[in-house]
Design an enzyme around this catalytic site. Structure first.
Site, PDB file in Angstrom:
ATOM      1  N   LYS A  72       0.993  -1.343  -0.054  1.00 62.65           N
ATOM      2  CA  LYS A  72       0.113  -0.084  -0.089  1.00 62.65           C
ATOM      3  C   LYS A  72       0.763   1.225  -0.032  1.00 62.65           C
ATOM      4  CE  LYS A  72      -3.840  -2.613   2.174  1.00 62.65           C
ATOM      5  NZ  LYS A  72      -4.492  -2.744   3.573  1.00 62.65           N
ATOM      6  N   GLN A 104      -4.372  -1.546   9.529  1.00 68.08           N
ATOM      7  CA  GLN A 104      -4.404  -2.947   8.988  1.00 68.08           C
ATOM      8  C   GLN A 104      -5.073  -4.040   9.862  1.00 68.08           C
ATOM      9  OE1 GLN A 104      -3.469  -3.513   5.846  1.00 68.08           O
ATOM     10  NE2 GLN A 104      -4.059  -5.824   5.879  1.00 68.08           N
ATOM     11  N   ASP A 129     -11.040   2.829   4.098  1.00 67.79           N
ATOM     12  CA  ASP A 129     -11.227   1.231   4.056  1.00 67.79           C
ATOM     13  C   ASP A 129     -12.710   1.275   4.009  1.00 67.79           C
ATOM     14  OD1 ASP A 129      -9.242  -0.609   3.916  1.00 67.79           O
ATOM     15  OD2 ASP A 129      -8.697  -0.488   6.105  1.00 67.79           O
TER      16      ASP A 129
HETATM   17  N1  GUN Z   1      -7.411  -7.221   6.340  1.00 63.11           N
HETATM   18  C1  GUN Z   1      -7.489  -7.916   5.351  1.00 63.11           C
HETATM   19  N2  GUN Z   1      -8.184  -7.179   4.387  1.00 63.11           N
HETATM   20  C2  GUN Z   1      -7.995  -5.699   4.785  1.00 63.11           C
HETATM   21  C3  GUN Z   1      -8.366  -4.719   4.203  1.00 63.11           C
HETATM   22  O1  GUN Z   1      -8.982  -4.249   3.032  1.00 63.11           O
HETATM   23  N3  GUN Z   1      -8.121  -3.512   4.730  1.00 63.11           N
HETATM   24  C4  GUN Z   1      -7.457  -3.598   6.236  1.00 63.11           C
HETATM   25  N4  GUN Z   1      -7.170  -2.238   6.854  1.00 63.11           N
HETATM   26  N5  GUN Z   1      -7.028  -4.643   6.570  1.00 63.11           N
HETATM   27  C5  GUN Z   1      -7.198  -5.629   6.014  1.00 63.11           C
END
Ligand code: GUN
Length: 323
Positions: free
Chosen positions: A53, A97, A120
């Site tokens: 990211k 995350q 998100d």
């Molecule tokens: N963990 C698994 N998928 C995601 C996601 O799309 N965003 C975040 N922040 N954590 C995750």
């Protein structure tokens, strides 16, 4: 006839091309969208995701900050960081995350993120906006799956769509997005009766269960479109031999590396479906592309909102505060 492969990499590149133009236009106004990513602990998959990211931000010229915190952190300490990021004007997007360690109250942390910075789309305010069809920030993986469907010209209106999996992050928002696109949506889960029979009714199948190769070839109606959201790492030799019995190239890859990736859809489905997303290289690249898109969108919306409320008391129709 083998299915048409819906490449996520090609669509990601298309979206990055569009975002590059938008980011350049914002730069001319002196705006550089920025993303803060919060990583807690040392989960190897989370480390890889956060690194990807941040790398995507750097590739597109967005600002990025990574906060790496110990697995022992308390909910209060994490809330203090979120509050600090909420107040910073150079931070447009905040990403925590998941998963978080067990001692952290994950719901409280996600609710603490300013909904305007919730790139998100996990905040209840943004989920509520999605439910009621209001504009907002939408979770990246389901938003990415919709981009694949739309940009590949898959007809959604009136289609029977079956979503397998009911997570807050993928299954539920995916079902809502398909419903808003006028598909007839069925959501399946571990208690669904005759799951193969329900999936067989689908024009569009979205597999988001988190179980390797669960959707079998005889579950899928010939010609259906299959979106495989799962990414499962197989390290067990017997399981690899079973899943990839008819796929010698994948077996060779397993024997060489000791691991191979497979989605929630059995590889044999590619012989039955009309169109299918590969794993890897299907939905995965779109998740990050939509995170970038949400960060740019948040930057634009936050400034539009700030401009709207810039002159207190002088806006037309403004009501004087009571003494
Ligand atoms: N963990 C698994 N998928 C995601 C996601 O799309 N965003 C975040 N922040 N954590 C995750």
């Amino acid at each position: 006839m083998p299915a048409r492969i819906l490449s996520g990499n090609a669509i990601r590149d298309q979206i990055y091309g569009e975002l590059t133009q938008e980011i350049a236009a914002l730069a001319r106004e002196g705006i550089r969208p920025g993303l803060a990513a919060v990583l807690v602990g040392e989960n190897p998959a989370s480390q890889i995701y956060v690194r990807s990211k941040i790398a995507a931000c750097e590739q597109l010229g967005l600002g990025s900050w990574q906060y790496t915190l110990p697995a022992t952190i308390s909910t209060q300490e994490l809330l203090a960081l979120i509050e600090e990021l909420n107040l910073r004007n150079d931070v447009d997007g905040i990403l925590v995350q998941l998963p978080l360690p067990a001692q952290v109250n994950a719901k409280r942390v996600l609710e603490a993120v300013d909904p305007a910075k919730d790139v998100d789309g996990f905040h209840p305010v943004n989920l509520g906006r999605l439910v009621s069809g209001r504009p907002g920030l939408v979770a990246c993986t389901p938003a990415g799956a919709m981009e694949i469907l739309r940009r590949s010209g898959i007809a959604l209106e009136g289609a029977n769509a079956v979503v397998v999996g009911r997570s807050d992050i993928v299954g539920k928002p995916m079902a809502l997005l398909l419903m808003h696109a006028n598909a007839t949506v069925t959501i399946c889960h571990s208690k669904t009766r005759d799951l193969p029979g329900v999936v067989r009714q689908a024009d569009i199948v979205v597999a988001a269960i988190g179980r390797a190769a669960m959707v079998e070839p005889d579950w899928v109606r010939p010609g259906a479109t299959v979106i495989d959201v799962g990414i499962n790492r197989i390290t067990d030799a017997a399981e690899a031999e079973r899943i990839f019995a008819k796929f010698p190239a994948k077996l060779a890859q397993f024997r060489e590396k000791g691991a191979v990736l497979v989605g929630d859809v059995h590889p044999g489905v590619a012989e039955i479906a009309g169109a299918i997303t590969p794993v890897p290289g299907g939905v995965g690249p779109l998740t990050i592309a939509m995170l970038m898109s949400n960060t740019v969108k948040a930057a634009r919306l936050r400034r539009a909102h700030a401009a709207l409320f810039a002159s207190p008391g002088t806006a037309p129709g403004a009501v004087a505060a009571k003494p």
